[in-house]
Scaffold this active site. Sequence first.
Site, PDB file in Angstrom:
ATOM      1  N   LYS A  13      -6.399  -2.993  -3.388  1.00 30.68           N
ATOM      2  CA  LYS A  13      -5.147  -2.223  -3.379  1.00 30.68           C
ATOM      3  C   LYS A  13      -3.962  -3.103  -3.771  1.00 30.68           C
ATOM      4  O   LYS A  13      -3.143  -2.736  -4.599  1.00 30.68           O
ATOM      5  CB  LYS A  13      -4.873  -1.628  -1.975  1.00 30.68           C
ATOM      6  N   ARG A  88      -2.114   5.108   6.751  1.00 31.15           N
ATOM      7  CA  ARG A  88      -3.424   4.595   7.114  1.00 31.15           C
ATOM      8  C   ARG A  88      -4.115   5.490   8.138  1.00 31.15           C
ATOM      9  O   ARG A  88      -5.197   5.178   8.601  1.00 31.15           O
ATOM     10  CB  ARG A  88      -3.233   3.227   7.743  1.00 31.15           C
ATOM     11  N   ARG A 127     -11.389 -14.491  -0.653  1.00 30.52           N
ATOM     12  CA  ARG A 127      -9.951 -14.355  -0.917  1.00 30.52           C
ATOM     13  C   ARG A 127      -9.180 -15.567  -0.394  1.00 30.52           C
ATOM     14  O   ARG A 127      -9.455 -16.076   0.684  1.00 30.52           O
ATOM     15  CB  ARG A 127      -9.404 -13.095  -0.253  1.00 30.52           C
ATOM     16  N   ARG A 160      -6.630 -15.735   5.169  1.00 31.07           N
ATOM     17  CA  ARG A 160      -6.009 -14.915   6.211  1.00 31.07           C
ATOM     18  C   ARG A 160      -6.878 -14.927   7.466  1.00 31.07           C
ATOM     19  O   ARG A 160      -8.105 -14.854   7.374  1.00 31.07           O
ATOM     20  CB  ARG A 160      -5.834 -13.468   5.706  1.00 31.07           C
ATOM     21  N   ARG A 171     -12.282  -4.111  10.763  1.00 26.80           N
ATOM     22  CA  ARG A 171     -11.328  -3.434   9.870  1.00 26.80           C
ATOM     23  C   ARG A 171     -12.021  -2.324   9.079  1.00 26.80           C
ATOM     24  O   ARG A 171     -11.437  -1.267   8.829  1.00 26.80           O
ATOM     25  CB  ARG A 171     -10.680  -4.453   8.923  1.00 26.80           C
TER      26      ARG A 171
HETATM   27  P1  AP5 Z   1      -6.824  -7.405  -2.494  1.00 28.66           P
HETATM   28  O1  AP5 Z   1      -6.140  -6.863  -3.688  1.00 28.66           O
HETATM   29  O2  AP5 Z   1      -6.163  -8.466  -1.697  1.00 28.66           O
HETATM   30  O3  AP5 Z   1      -7.341  -6.203  -1.563  1.00 28.66           O
HETATM   31  P2  AP5 Z   1      -6.561  -5.215  -0.592  1.00 28.66           P
HETATM   32  O4  AP5 Z   1      -7.176  -3.863  -0.776  1.00 28.66           O
HETATM   33  O5  AP5 Z   1      -5.099  -5.359  -0.759  1.00 28.66           O
HETATM   34  O6  AP5 Z   1      -7.073  -5.816   0.788  1.00 28.66           O
HETATM   35  P3  AP5 Z   1      -6.283  -6.118   2.132  1.00 28.66           P
HETATM   36  O7  AP5 Z   1      -7.179  -6.983   2.976  1.00 28.66           O
HETATM   37  O8  AP5 Z   1      -4.914  -6.624   1.858  1.00 28.66           O
HETATM   38  O9  AP5 Z   1      -6.233  -4.710   2.732  1.00 28.66           O
HETATM   39  P4  AP5 Z   1      -6.012  -4.308   4.157  1.00 28.66           P
HETATM   40  O10 AP5 Z   1      -5.702  -2.897   3.911  1.00 28.66           O
HETATM   41  O11 AP5 Z   1      -7.112  -4.574   5.088  1.00 28.66           O
HETATM   42  O12 AP5 Z   1      -4.825  -5.304   4.639  1.00 28.66           O
HETATM   43  P5  AP5 Z   1      -3.285  -5.090   4.806  1.00 28.66           P
HETATM   44  O13 AP5 Z   1      -2.610  -6.341   4.448  1.00 28.66           O
HETATM   45  O14 AP5 Z   1      -2.862  -3.819   4.156  1.00 28.66           O
HETATM   46  O15 AP5 Z   1      -8.270  -7.944  -2.981  1.00 28.66           O
HETATM   47  C1  AP5 Z   1      -9.168  -8.569  -2.065  1.00 28.66           C
HETATM   48  C2  AP5 Z   1      -9.853  -9.763  -2.760  1.00 28.66           C
HETATM   49  O16 AP5 Z   1     -10.712  -9.280  -3.784  1.00 28.66           O
HETATM   50  C3  AP5 Z   1      -8.862 -10.729  -3.451  1.00 28.66           C
HETATM   51  O17 AP5 Z   1      -9.350 -12.046  -3.306  1.00 28.66           O
HETATM   52  C4  AP5 Z   1      -8.886 -10.279  -4.912  1.00 28.66           C
HETATM   53  O18 AP5 Z   1      -8.605 -11.354  -5.798  1.00 28.66           O
HETATM   54  C5  AP5 Z   1     -10.308  -9.768  -5.068  1.00 28.66           C
HETATM   55  N1  AP5 Z   1     -10.414  -8.634  -5.980  1.00 28.66           N
HETATM   56  C6  AP5 Z   1      -9.534  -7.590  -6.117  1.00 28.66           C
HETATM   57  N2  AP5 Z   1      -9.971  -6.718  -7.062  1.00 28.66           N
HETATM   58  C7  AP5 Z   1     -11.170  -7.234  -7.504  1.00 28.66           C
HETATM   59  C8  AP5 Z   1     -12.121  -6.784  -8.487  1.00 28.66           C
HETATM   60  N3  AP5 Z   1     -11.938  -5.649  -9.174  1.00 28.66           N
HETATM   61  N4  AP5 Z   1     -13.232  -7.542  -8.681  1.00 28.66           N
HETATM   62  C9  AP5 Z   1     -13.422  -8.704  -7.965  1.00 28.66           C
HETATM   63  N5  AP5 Z   1     -12.561  -9.173  -7.045  1.00 28.66           N
HETATM   64  C10 AP5 Z   1     -11.442  -8.443  -6.803  1.00 28.66           C
HETATM   65  O19 AP5 Z   1      -3.189  -4.865   6.373  1.00 28.66           O
HETATM   66  C11 AP5 Z   1      -3.476  -5.909   7.271  1.00 28.66           C
HETATM   67  C12 AP5 Z   1      -3.306  -5.424   8.689  1.00 28.66           C
HETATM   68  O20 AP5 Z   1      -1.947  -5.001   8.907  1.00 28.66           O
HETATM   69  C13 AP5 Z   1      -4.140  -4.202   9.103  1.00 28.66           C
HETATM   70  O21 AP5 Z   1      -5.453  -4.566   9.506  1.00 28.66           O
HETATM   71  C14 AP5 Z   1      -3.288  -3.641  10.250  1.00 28.66           C
HETATM   72  O22 AP5 Z   1      -3.476  -4.394  11.416  1.00 28.66           O
HETATM   73  C15 AP5 Z   1      -1.880  -3.873   9.768  1.00 28.66           C
HETATM   74  N6  AP5 Z   1      -1.342  -2.726   9.026  1.00 28.66           N
HETATM   75  C16 AP5 Z   1      -0.976  -2.707   7.701  1.00 28.66           C
HETATM   76  N7  AP5 Z   1      -0.537  -1.488   7.359  1.00 28.66           N
HETATM   77  C17 AP5 Z   1      -0.632  -0.710   8.475  1.00 28.66           C
HETATM   78  C18 AP5 Z   1      -0.354   0.652   8.736  1.00 28.66           C
HETATM   79  N8  AP5 Z   1       0.102   1.489   7.779  1.00 28.66           N
HETATM   80  N9  AP5 Z   1      -0.581   1.109   9.998  1.00 28.66           N
HETATM   81  C19 AP5 Z   1      -1.021   0.294  10.968  1.00 28.66           C
HETATM   82  N10 AP5 Z   1      -1.330  -1.006  10.776  1.00 28.66           N
HETATM   83  C20 AP5 Z   1      -1.139  -1.501   9.539  1.00 28.66           C
HETATM   84 MG    MG Z   2      -3.557  -6.133   0.466  1.00 27.53          MG
END
Ligand code: AP5
Ligand code: MG
Length: 214
Positions: A13, A88, A127, A160, A171
């Site tokens: 994402k 979410r 990552r 992370r 997660r």
């Molecule tokens: P990346 O692009 O980083 O993936 P992502 O989908 O952004 O993954 P996140 O871990 O950031 O998502 P998340 O939703 O769990 O975390 P968030 O920060 O939102 O890609 C991942 C890896 O794969 C990278 O190394 C990349 O290079 C690689 N990659 C990407 N595309 C690829 C491809 N096509 N092929 C190969 N490799 C690829 O949230 C973190 C925490 O915050 C949550 O757990 C929660 O506690 C809190 N939080 C955030 N938002 C909310 C909300 N709305 N409500 C409540 N809690 C929340």
């Molecule tokens: Mg992300």
Amino acid sequence: MKIIMVGAPGAGKGTQAKRIAEKYSIPHVSTGDIFRANLKAGTELGMKAKVFMDQGALVPDEITIGMLMDRIHEADCAGGYVLDGFPRNIPQAESLTAALSGSGEAIDYVVDVDVPDENIIERMSGRRTCPKCGASYHIRYARPQSEGICDACGTALIQRIDDAAETVKKRLDVYHEQTQPLIDYYSKAGILRSVDGTQDMEKVFTDIAAILGD
Ligand code: AP5
Ligand code: MG
């Protein structure tokens, strides 16, 4: 244009939202990034969020919804935005729908980046992120020019805390229970578009750009 990215943790994402933001000149609004920035700045919000994030749980809606609403009412969001990590769960989606419809607005597209669970653990364990500017890399699929160093700002890359294998499993459970129902919610609204997130990053972006148009 107002876009929501949905998908499992590690689906890509953030990677794709960043490119969408550049191509369409709209801000990339990631709730995860906002929480991490707050933690780095030592704010109360950051400290509260950390407790939940480190466990792989969702930060409570009382904290998250108000924070997101404040952000999308800032001036740079007037021409649209790409939301990454919000909504979410159904209450967050309903709050967003209600807030937008109150001012005669609506989300244009919800892009579901579809990646099966078996690919996620490898994505997350590889990552690396920059603690200073937030840039994201992968030890195999998105390598920095110099190993372990951020291309953009030269800072040493880190893993992370919530990318530990056990936390990733938690997660994923939270995603299936609370976030996946959004697929149905936005599908019924007629704005859901799915892309195959297992393809390489360029191809995923080409598919998204074809959906969003020029
Ligand atoms: P990346 O692009 O980083 O993936 P992502 O989908 O952004 O993954 P996140 O871990 O950031 O998502 P998340 O939703 O769990 O975390 P968030 O920060 O939102 O890609 C991942 C890896 O794969 C990278 O190394 C990349 O290079 C690689 N990659 C990407 N595309 C690829 C491809 N096509 N092929 C190969 N490799 C690829 O949230 C973190 C925490 O915050 C949550 O757990 C929660 O506690 C809190 N939080 C955030 N938002 C909310 C909300 N709305 N409500 C409540 N809690 C929340
Ligand atoms: Mg992300």
